[in-house]
Design an enzyme around this catalytic site. Structure first.
Site, PDB file in Angstrom:
ATOM      1  N   HIS A 193     -63.948 -27.660 -32.834  1.00  0.00           N
ATOM      2  CA  HIS A 193     -62.914 -27.941 -33.825  1.00  0.00           C
ATOM      3  C   HIS A 193     -63.223 -27.324 -35.187  1.00  0.00           C
ATOM      4  O   HIS A 193     -62.666 -27.734 -36.189  1.00  0.00           O
ATOM      5  CB  HIS A 193     -62.689 -29.448 -33.956  1.00  0.00           C
ATOM      6  CG  HIS A 193     -62.115 -30.080 -32.711  1.00  0.00           C
ATOM      7  ND1 HIS A 193     -61.755 -31.393 -32.642  1.00  0.00           N
ATOM      8  CD2 HIS A 193     -61.839 -29.562 -31.494  1.00  0.00           C
ATOM      9  CE1 HIS A 193     -61.282 -31.666 -31.425  1.00  0.00           C
ATOM     10  NE2 HIS A 193     -61.336 -30.563 -30.711  1.00  0.00           N
ATOM     11  N   ASP A 243     -65.841 -30.851 -30.080  1.00  0.00           N
ATOM     12  CA  ASP A 243     -65.349 -31.403 -31.347  1.00  0.00           C
ATOM     13  C   ASP A 243     -65.857 -30.514 -32.489  1.00  0.00           C
ATOM     14  O   ASP A 243     -66.163 -29.353 -32.252  1.00  0.00           O
ATOM     15  CB  ASP A 243     -65.787 -32.874 -31.482  1.00  0.00           C
ATOM     16  CG  ASP A 243     -64.834 -33.684 -32.353  1.00  0.00           C
ATOM     17  OD1 ASP A 243     -64.376 -33.162 -33.378  1.00  0.00           O
ATOM     18  OD2 ASP A 243     -64.550 -34.849 -32.013  1.00  0.00           O
TER      19      ASP A 243
END
Ligand SMILES: *[C@@H]1O[C@H](CO)[C@@H](O)[C@H](O)[C@H]1NC(C)=O
Ligand SMILES: *[C@@H]1O[C@H](CO)[C@@H](O)[C@H](O)[C@H]1NC(C)=O
Ligand SMILES: *[C@@H]1O[C@H](CO)[C@@H](O)[C@H](O)[C@H]1NC(C)=O
Length: 398
Positions: free
Chosen positions: A244, A221
């Site tokens: 991310h 993430d």
């Protein structure tokens, strides 16, 4: 001589029951002398709690909490709280701490699903080259995010340092910083598989004067997320990906009044991450994200290198509000994208993004082809941009 020796032992303050430094103003407590086995099997939580009590209550100026090397300490959720007496507390993490491996073995302290929390402490230094292993694999398949524990928390800290540790495989977020003022995080290596959901590297909220640098973050993430209430956050020399990217937000969820300002992200490299540098704010939110600079950014095979999304999770709806975005600069962003659009500015038509500056942007597709940009509702300038960002004033000097 013998008599003198005995007198010395008896006269030693009781705080030195474990191990004392030669200097009176430094005292050191080793979790092993409080009964921690370091076997990787037995539950060592209570030994940590007892050692912490003595560290925190020590009368010396400085106290060390020693987690020795070549041992593995299995810890249940624990909360190590201040305020503490010593002006400096050094958590010397040289060994490895691991979380329970199976979901059913976790014993939470309360409804909050946290693993290790340090709170209300001034002058904490966590270092030592050790490992924090959340053993999160069992949690990654579970769909209910709110049930998954987050790993290391620094809550309400002042003038802290976290450095030289390897933090891996958290069930959810790795490091959460909130309500801290003055914190330097450096030389940390945060790793979790690309497929592990919700495993943010570092999350910051409600904090100011935070400096994160010289670290590698490879997770499933966000590498770093800067959330509401944060200001004066500097990030530099970070290697991010997979993951991310580095995000401001998401901000303004459920109509929240979010505030983030004075964020400076410099000299960061993104390798194969899904995003590069991103601002995301929810439809219906309020407040602002402003005075944000991203500079000297290298992207290599990043899907969406530069994104502003002011309509995160929400349909355009004229009656609704949005978090105001202004004074955001991107300087010297170069490299390649694995996607189509190197730059995406998606701003609310009413609230909008103002004073957006893109300066020296050069992002091509991985195969060398030209990338594209999309742009709505943003006002500002683009100086030497490849791709051209149509809704900004594009300035090209030859
Ligand atoms: C970080 O950890 C990963 C996984 O163990 C390792 O491959 C990598 O070399 C480490 N990087 C640094 C900078 O320590
Ligand atoms: C952040 O960087 C600015 C200038 O780039 C500097 O003045 C400030 O002290 C830095 N703050 C922190 C917390 O590192
Ligand atoms: C940029 O970051 C890298 C580490 O990722 C570091 O080696 C290098 O010295 C930094 N460069 C500058 C100009 O700060």
């Amino acid at each position: 001589m013998k008599v003198l020796f005995l007198i010395f032992v008896i006269a030693a303050p009781s705080l030195c029951a474990t191990e004392c430094s030669a200097f009176d103003d430094v005292v050191s407590f080793d979790v092993v002398s409080y009964g921690a086995t370091g076997s990787g099997q037995a539950d060592d939580t209570q030994a940590f709690v007892k050692a912490w009590k003595d560290v925190c209550g020590a009368t010396q100026k400085s106290a060390k909490f020693v987690i020795p090397q070549n041992k593995i300490f299995m810890l249940q959720p624990l909360s190590l709280k201040g305020p503490c007496n010593p002006a400096t507390i050094e958590v010397q993490l040289e060994g490895t701490v691991i979380a329970p491996k199976s979901i059913g073995d976790w014993k939470f302290l309360n409804e909050e699903r946290k693993w290790i929390e340090f709170s209300d402490i001034s002058g904490i230094v966590i270092e030592g080259g050790g490992v924090i292993d959340g053993q999160g694999a069992a949690w990654w398949n579970s769909d209910d995010v709110s049930m998954k524990p987050t790993a290391l928390h620094l809550h309400n800290c002042k003038d802290g340092i976290l450095r030289s540790i390897h933090h891996m495989n958290s069930p959810r977020n790795h490091i959460s910083v909130d309500m801290c003022s003055g914190l330097e995080i450096s030389h940390v290596n945060i790793t979790a598989p690309m497929e592990s959901p919700n495993t943010d590297g570092i999350d910051i909220s409600g904090s100011s004067n935070v400096f994160i640098h010289s670290s590698t973050i490879q997770t499933g993430d966000d590498c770093i997320a800067i959330n509401s209430g944060s200001s004066f956050v500097n990030i530099s020399d970070i290697f991010c990906g997979p993951g991310h990217g580095i995000s401001v937000g998401s901000l303004g969820r459920n109509g929240d009044d979010a505030r983030v300002e004075n964020v400076h992200v410099r000299n960061c490299t993104f390798l194969g991450s899904s995003n590069g540098v991103r601002l995301k704010t929810w439809r219906g939110g309020q407040g602002y994200a402003r005075k944000i600079i991203f500079e000297d950014i290298t992207v290599v095979g990043v899907k969406r290198p530069v994104i502003i999304d002011q309509n995160y999770f929400g349909l355009l709806d004229e009656k609704k509000s949005a978090v105001k975005i202004s004074e955001v600069s991107y300087r010297n962003v170069k490299g390649t994208t694995s996607g189509e659009r190197a730059v995406e500015l998606s701003c609310d038509p009413n609230v909008g993004c103002n004073d957006i500056v893109l300066d020296h942007i050069s992002i091509t597709k991985e195969d060398g082809g030209e990338s594209k940009a999309s742009c709505t509702g943003a006002q500002g300038t683009c100086f030497l941009c490849n791709p051209i960002v149509s809704c900004l004033s594009n300035l090209h000097l030859v």
